[in-house]
Design an enzyme around this catalytic site. Structure first.
Site, PDB file in Angstrom:
ATOM      1  N   ASN A   7      10.434 -33.086  -3.355  1.00  0.00           N
ATOM      2  CA  ASN A   7      10.562 -34.213  -4.286  1.00  0.00           C
ATOM      3  C   ASN A   7      11.952 -34.822  -4.100  1.00  0.00           C
ATOM      4  O   ASN A   7      12.944 -34.242  -4.521  1.00  0.00           O
ATOM      5  CB  ASN A   7      10.375 -33.685  -5.717  1.00  0.00           C
ATOM      6  CG  ASN A   7      10.650 -34.741  -6.764  1.00  0.00           C
ATOM      7  OD1 ASN A   7      10.739 -35.929  -6.464  1.00  0.00           O
ATOM      8  ND2 ASN A   7      10.786 -34.304  -8.009  1.00  0.00           N
ATOM      9  N   LYS A   9      13.152 -37.356  -5.438  1.00  0.00           N
ATOM     10  CA  LYS A   9      13.638 -38.028  -6.663  1.00  0.00           C
ATOM     11  C   LYS A   9      14.222 -39.395  -6.306  1.00  0.00           C
ATOM     12  O   LYS A   9      13.698 -40.070  -5.431  1.00  0.00           O
ATOM     13  CB  LYS A   9      14.649 -37.135  -7.394  1.00  0.00           C
ATOM     14  CG  LYS A   9      14.110 -35.733  -7.644  1.00  0.00           C
ATOM     15  CD  LYS A   9      14.918 -34.979  -8.649  1.00  0.00           C
ATOM     16  CE  LYS A   9      14.411 -33.550  -8.718  1.00  0.00           C
ATOM     17  NZ  LYS A   9      15.016 -32.785  -9.781  1.00  0.00           N
ATOM     18  N   HIS A  93       6.115 -34.823 -13.972  1.00  0.00           N
ATOM     19  CA  HIS A  93       7.370 -34.092 -13.719  1.00  0.00           C
ATOM     20  C   HIS A  93       8.178 -34.035 -15.012  1.00  0.00           C
ATOM     21  O   HIS A  93       8.164 -34.973 -15.811  1.00  0.00           O
ATOM     22  CB  HIS A  93       8.154 -34.796 -12.606  1.00  0.00           C
ATOM     23  CG  HIS A  93       9.316 -34.001 -12.119  1.00  0.00           C
ATOM     24  ND1 HIS A  93      10.508 -33.943 -12.800  1.00  0.00           N
ATOM     25  CD2 HIS A  93       9.465 -33.197 -11.038  1.00  0.00           C
ATOM     26  CE1 HIS A  93      11.337 -33.144 -12.152  1.00  0.00           C
ATOM     27  NE2 HIS A  93      10.731 -32.675 -11.069  1.00  0.00           N
ATOM     28  N   GLU A  95      11.175 -34.511 -15.618  1.00  0.00           N
ATOM     29  CA  GLU A  95      12.100 -35.643 -15.812  1.00  0.00           C
ATOM     30  C   GLU A  95      11.367 -36.865 -16.363  1.00  0.00           C
ATOM     31  O   GLU A  95      11.924 -37.644 -17.130  1.00  0.00           O
ATOM     32  CB  GLU A  95      12.835 -35.950 -14.493  1.00  0.00           C
ATOM     33  CG  GLU A  95      13.862 -34.867 -14.187  1.00  0.00           C
ATOM     34  CD  GLU A  95      14.165 -34.658 -12.718  1.00  0.00           C
ATOM     35  OE1 GLU A  95      13.802 -35.509 -11.889  1.00  0.00           O
ATOM     36  OE2 GLU A  95      14.771 -33.613 -12.398  1.00  0.00           O
ATOM     37  N   GLU A 165       7.254 -25.489 -13.343  1.00  0.00           N
ATOM     38  CA  GLU A 165       8.678 -25.774 -13.165  1.00  0.00           C
ATOM     39  C   GLU A 165       9.395 -25.584 -14.499  1.00  0.00           C
ATOM     40  O   GLU A 165       9.420 -26.508 -15.326  1.00  0.00           O
ATOM     41  CB  GLU A 165       8.882 -27.207 -12.695  1.00  0.00           C
ATOM     42  CG  GLU A 165       8.194 -27.539 -11.392  1.00  0.00           C
ATOM     43  CD  GLU A 165       8.902 -28.696 -10.692  1.00  0.00           C
ATOM     44  OE1 GLU A 165       9.402 -28.481  -9.585  1.00  0.00           O
ATOM     45  OE2 GLU A 165       8.975 -29.785 -11.262  1.00  0.00           O
ATOM     46  N   GLY A 171      17.320 -28.151 -10.990  1.00  0.00           N
ATOM     47  CA  GLY A 171      18.610 -28.764 -10.682  1.00  0.00           C
ATOM     48  C   GLY A 171      19.800 -28.003 -11.244  1.00  0.00           C
ATOM     49  O   GLY A 171      20.919 -28.498 -11.241  1.00  0.00           O
ATOM     50  N   SER A 210      15.145 -24.952  -8.574  1.00  0.00           N
ATOM     51  CA  SER A 210      16.212 -24.382  -7.739  1.00  0.00           C
ATOM     52  C   SER A 210      15.687 -23.474  -6.631  1.00  0.00           C
ATOM     53  O   SER A 210      16.271 -22.421  -6.353  1.00  0.00           O
ATOM     54  CB  SER A 210      17.246 -23.656  -8.613  1.00  0.00           C
ATOM     55  OG  SER A 210      17.854 -24.586  -9.502  1.00  0.00           O
TER      56      SER A 210
HETATM   57  C1  PEP Z   1      12.129 -30.620  -9.022  1.00  0.00           C
HETATM   58  O1  PEP Z   1      12.676 -31.646  -9.336  1.00  0.00           O
HETATM   59  O2  PEP Z   1      10.897 -30.595  -8.981  1.00  0.00           O
HETATM   60  C2  PEP Z   1      12.941 -29.454  -8.707  1.00  0.00           C
HETATM   61  C3  PEP Z   1      12.357 -28.303  -8.679  1.00  0.00           C
HETATM   62  O3  PEP Z   1      14.297 -29.657  -8.481  1.00  0.00           O
HETATM   63  P1  PEP Z   1      15.354 -28.563  -7.953  1.00  0.00           P
HETATM   64  O4  PEP Z   1      14.729 -27.881  -6.764  1.00  0.00           O
HETATM   65  O5  PEP Z   1      16.554 -29.369  -7.578  1.00  0.00           O
HETATM   66  O6  PEP Z   1      15.603 -27.618  -9.066  1.00  0.00           O
END
Ligand code: PEP
Length: 248
Positions: A7, A9, A93, A95, A165, A171, A210
């Site tokens: 992703n 973003k 997601h 976000e 997630e 992040g 992460s």
């Molecule tokens: C994500 O945005 O789906 C995600 C898992 O981000 P990160 O790997 O940076 O934690």
């Protein structure tokens, strides 16, 4: 087959997007043992599509509207994504939920619309830190599943991909341990099994939060982790390629 999805973003445009896609394409030339999806921002979809044409890489979008067309300023429809070559789309997601008013009801509309097309939805769920610390994480995730997957059949379930997630791991560099992730993935599969039946054994449940080159192998060893949704570590070809080539 496991899925590793990147992703991007709101990162990468122009030449940066092309060179990242090209480096990933080159890095998988010897073959891959999983499905790999790239989800660049809308503005880079066409360039990335062109770069990965004829490879097993799958183009994915980061969101989609449920109506096929109309007066919806700023939105992108399923036919538009199909036209550009998308095979998958990320839906719900955290976000989007946190900053843009996404709810389980709107997730459900997007999922149903995708299932009425050729697009495969990657449906994201996961609790916040406060929800986990107050012991509500299972009920929060179950509520997201019940709302987001409302009205789906067992056959539909086979076409979706879930991504667990935990918001506290996105992040932040604070990944869920393989054991914590497995515990929730197992609970999700049990919930799906109760609601849909045998198809639950086959649905792919990705972990996101992460994911990095140094934790992917241990995560992928878990029985109910069927892949990863990767944010930060997918923005550099070297780290994303190491994740794609995980060892288990
Ligand atoms: C994500 O945005 O789906 C995600 C898992 O981000 P990160 O790997 O940076 O934690």
């Amino acid at each position: 087959m496991p899925v590793i999805a990147g992703n991007w973003k709101m990162h990468k445009s122009g030449e940066d997007a092309i060179s990242l896609a090209r480096a990933i394409r080159t890095g998988i030339a010897d073959g891959i043992h999983c499905q790999v999806a790239l989800a660049p921002p809308f503005t880079a979809l066409a360039a990335v599509a062109n770069e990965i044409k004829g490879t097993p890489l799958i183009l994915a979008a980061q969101n989609v509207h449920w109506e096929p067309k109309g007066a919806f300023t700023g939105e992108i429809s399923i036919p538009m994504l199909q036209d550009i070559g998308c095979g998958m789309v990320v839906v719900g997601h955290s976000e989007r939920r946190q900053y843009f008013g996404e709810t389980d009801a709107t997730v459900n509309r997007r999922v149903r619309a995708a299932l009425n097309s050729t697009l495969q939805p990657i449906v994201c769920i996961g609790e916040t830190l406060a929800e986990r610390e107050s012991g509500m994480h299972h009920s929060v995730v179950e509520q997201q599943l019940a709302g987001g997957l409302d009205g789906l059949t067992g056959q539909d379930l086979l076409r979706i991909i879930l991504a667990y997630e935990p918001v506290w791991a996105i992040g932040t560099g604070r990944t869920a341990s393989p054991e914590i992730a497995q515990e929730m993935h197992g609970a999700i599969r049990r919930w799906l099994s109760g609601k849909f039946g045998k198809e639950a054994q086959e649905v792919r449940i990705l972990y996101g939060g992460s994911v990095k080159p140094d934790n992917i192998d241990a995560l992928m060893l878990q029985p109910d982790i069927d892949g990863a949704l990767v944010g930060g570590a997918c923005l550099e070809a070297e780290s994303f390629l190491r994740i794609i080539h995980y060892r288990s």
